[in-house]
Scaffold this active site. Structure first.
Site, PDB file in Angstrom:
ATOM      1  N   ARG A  88     -84.731  38.074  25.283  1.00  0.00           N
ATOM      2  CA  ARG A  88     -84.644  38.792  26.698  1.00  0.00           C
ATOM      3  C   ARG A  88     -85.638  38.472  27.770  1.00  0.00           C
ATOM      4  O   ARG A  88     -86.820  38.252  27.720  1.00  0.00           O
ATOM      5  CB  ARG A  88     -84.082  40.118  27.061  1.00  0.00           C
ATOM      6  CG  ARG A  88     -83.078  40.366  26.164  1.00  0.00           C
ATOM      7  CD  ARG A  88     -82.758  42.255  25.498  1.00  0.00           C
ATOM      8  NE  ARG A  88     -81.800  42.540  25.016  1.00  0.00           N
ATOM      9  CZ  ARG A  88     -81.742  42.755  23.598  1.00  0.00           C
ATOM     10  NH1 ARG A  88     -83.051  42.703  22.896  1.00  0.00           N
ATOM     11  NH2 ARG A  88     -80.907  43.373  22.596  1.00  0.00           N
TER      12      ARG A  88
ATOM     13  N   HIS B 123     -80.291  35.794  31.683  1.00  0.00           N
ATOM     14  CA  HIS B 123     -78.817  36.268  30.335  1.00  0.00           C
ATOM     15  C   HIS B 123     -78.157  35.832  30.343  1.00  0.00           C
ATOM     16  O   HIS B 123     -77.682  35.262  29.181  1.00  0.00           O
ATOM     17  CB  HIS B 123     -78.679  37.739  31.031  1.00  0.00           C
ATOM     18  CG  HIS B 123     -78.087  38.610  29.985  1.00  0.00           C
ATOM     19  ND1 HIS B 123     -79.727  38.773  29.591  1.00  0.00           N
ATOM     20  CD2 HIS B 123     -77.608  39.189  28.851  1.00  0.00           C
ATOM     21  CE1 HIS B 123     -78.907  40.074  28.064  1.00  0.00           C
ATOM     22  NE2 HIS B 123     -78.240  39.754  28.077  1.00  0.00           N
TER      23      HIS B 123
ATOM     24  N   LYS C 229     -85.136  46.228  22.738  1.00  0.00           N
ATOM     25  CA  LYS C 229     -84.805  47.865  23.402  1.00  0.00           C
ATOM     26  C   LYS C 229     -85.182  48.466  22.114  1.00  0.00           C
ATOM     27  O   LYS C 229     -85.049  48.408  20.731  1.00  0.00           O
ATOM     28  CB  LYS C 229     -82.816  47.879  23.789  1.00  0.00           C
ATOM     29  CG  LYS C 229     -82.809  47.179  24.755  1.00  0.00           C
ATOM     30  CD  LYS C 229     -81.337  46.528  25.219  1.00  0.00           C
ATOM     31  CE  LYS C 229     -80.610  46.180  25.976  1.00  0.00           C
ATOM     32  NZ  LYS C 229     -79.265  45.350  26.102  1.00  0.00           N
TER      33      LYS C 229
ATOM     34  N   TYR D 214     -69.859  35.806  21.481  1.00  0.00           N
ATOM     35  CA  TYR D 214     -70.654  34.605  21.783  1.00  0.00           C
ATOM     36  C   TYR D 214     -69.025  33.783  20.523  1.00  0.00           C
ATOM     37  O   TYR D 214     -68.858  32.243  20.730  1.00  0.00           O
ATOM     38  CB  TYR D 214     -71.352  34.390  21.238  1.00  0.00           C
ATOM     39  CG  TYR D 214     -73.047  34.842  21.718  1.00  0.00           C
ATOM     40  CD1 TYR D 214     -72.369  34.644  22.969  1.00  0.00           C
ATOM     41  CD2 TYR D 214     -72.615  35.740  21.842  1.00  0.00           C
ATOM     42  CE1 TYR D 214     -73.904  35.283  24.059  1.00  0.00           C
ATOM     43  CE2 TYR D 214     -73.886  36.579  22.123  1.00  0.00           C
ATOM     44  CZ  TYR D 214     -74.190  36.735  23.746  1.00  0.00           C
ATOM     45  OH  TYR D 214     -75.148  37.399  24.179  1.00  0.00           O
TER      46      TYR D 214
ATOM     47  N   ARG E 114     -80.152  33.547  27.764  1.00  0.00           N
ATOM     48  CA  ARG E 114     -78.723  34.171  25.768  1.00  0.00           C
ATOM     49  C   ARG E 114     -77.782  33.284  25.692  1.00  0.00           C
ATOM     50  O   ARG E 114     -77.689  33.247  24.225  1.00  0.00           O
ATOM     51  CB  ARG E 114     -79.808  36.045  26.443  1.00  0.00           C
ATOM     52  CG  ARG E 114     -79.927  36.460  25.284  1.00  0.00           C
ATOM     53  CD  ARG E 114     -80.439  37.813  25.485  1.00  0.00           C
ATOM     54  NE  ARG E 114     -79.167  38.678  24.433  1.00  0.00           N
ATOM     55  CZ  ARG E 114     -80.316  39.040  23.641  1.00  0.00           C
ATOM     56  NH1 ARG E 114     -81.737  38.199  23.429  1.00  0.00           N
ATOM     57  NH2 ARG E 114     -79.820  40.295  22.391  1.00  0.00           N
TER      58      ARG E 114
ATOM     59  N   HIS F 102     -79.545  42.234  18.365  1.00  0.00           N
ATOM     60  CA  HIS F 102     -78.282  43.214  18.588  1.00  0.00           C
ATOM     61  C   HIS F 102     -78.419  44.569  16.689  1.00  0.00           C
ATOM     62  O   HIS F 102     -78.412  43.489  16.191  1.00  0.00           O
ATOM     63  CB  HIS F 102     -77.350  42.327  18.520  1.00  0.00           C
ATOM     64  CG  HIS F 102     -76.664  41.579  19.826  1.00  0.00           C
ATOM     65  ND1 HIS F 102     -75.813  40.823  20.268  1.00  0.00           N
ATOM     66  CD2 HIS F 102     -77.519  41.673  20.739  1.00  0.00           C
ATOM     67  CE1 HIS F 102     -75.790  39.954  20.844  1.00  0.00           C
ATOM     68  NE2 HIS F 102     -76.402  40.543  21.627  1.00  0.00           N
TER      69      HIS F 102
END
Length: 310
Positions: A156, A248, A180, A283, A251, A274
């Site tokens: 990210r 992004h 995150k 995806y 990404r 994730h």
């Protein structure tokens, strides 16, 4: 009229803008008109129940609900439902009704758009064109590496901005990323990226000086998220077919390329950081869309009733 009282409440007590109040008014009057067309004996708002609201939702989304014979999109329907919910919440607060017909109503789920990504061949051309342009100054080398690292690792923007020298392990050829909720993960890198990073570090230390942070500005301070966004947007603008240009997108391009080239979904999930497969599975839809394009290019697909055609 209760609708007028509600609109005045929004404007003068909640300080909503005139445009917002007008949007509420149109939504409520549209619902009232629907009730009158459905049955003139329906009293508004006393006779409104959840069943009537659900029937209205269906009418909005069918082929007669929207403009030019097209139904309203999920986002538009949910906005209208939000107006209706606010109205009945106001009536409950004013004790004008004894039960809220909207309490059991849920709006239609909006379809998530497929993520934008750059095709492998376009990305290769973009990266190669800047690598071979002969620019050896600090800014050019840094900006080239920013784009390359985002695409090669799938990290990210915030993860790249906060990357430190200590996070890069050249011996094991892996990068420690803090994502995150301070979750850390390891991302491997290849020889190409290793060479670009070494080149950048050498120029950086010589022209600017060593720093705690990996990516820095000419004054030695940590690079900002805006700079990363500006660099990526500028580079991706060189791909004319791309509708969206942001970090992004790189990404998304990383994940799509990995899956298209045989990577397992769980492996891509771990590389992206994730927490569940649900976020990564989007995806697979992108990859499937690309697969369909390949199938439709088949000569048999172009014939009516062919194996791949319509």
């Amino acid at each position: 009229m209760l609708v007028d009282e509600f609109l005045s409440y929004l404007q003068y007590e909640r300080n909503y803008s005139l445009l917002t109040v007008e949007a509420y008014r149109k939504d409520l009057l549209q619902f009232i008109l629907y009730l009158r067309e459905l049955d003139e004996n329906i009293t508004f708002p006393e006779d409104v129940d959840a069943d009537l609201v659900r029937r209205w939702i269906i009418s909005l989304m069918d082929n007669k609900g929207g403009r030019e014979g097209k139904g309203y999109k999920e986002t538009s329907v949910n906005r209208k439902l939000s107006s209706l919910k606010s109205f009945f919440k106001y009536l409950m607060k004013q004790k004008r009704i004894s039960a809220d017909p909207m309490r059991l109503i849920t709006g239609p789920k909006a379809k998530k758009p497929l993520p934008y990504f750059v095709k492998d061949k376009d990305m290769e051309m973009l990266l190669d064109s800047h690598e071979g342009n002969g620019e050896k100054d600090f800014i050019s080398i840094r900006d080239n590496l920013i784009v390359e690292m985002l695409y090669d690792t799938g990290m990210r923007r915030a993860e790249l901005v906060n990357l430190r020298d200590a996070d890069v392990d050249f011996e094991r050829m892996q990068i420690k990323v803090t994502g995150k909720r301070n979750k850390q993960r390891l991302i491997p890198f290849a020889e190409r990226l290793k060479d670009l990073m070494w080149q950048y570090i050498q120029v950086r230390n010589q022209e600017v000086g060593a720093s705690e942070y990996f990516f820095i500005r000419p004054n030695g301070e940590q690079i900002s998220s805006y700079i990363v966004y500006r660099v990526v947007k500028g580079r991706l603008s060189e791909v004319p077919t791309l509708a969206k240009r942001s970090p992004h997108v790189l990404r998304h391009s990383f994940a799509t390329s990995m899956l298209n080239n045989g990577a397992e979904l769980n492996a891509v999930k771990d590389l992206l950081g994730h927490s569940s497969l649900a976020s990564t599975s989007v995806y697979t839809h992108t990859s499937f869309e690309e697969l369909k394009k390949v199938y439709h290019a088949h000569p048999r697909a172009k014939k009516e009733g062919g194996y791949y055609g319509n």
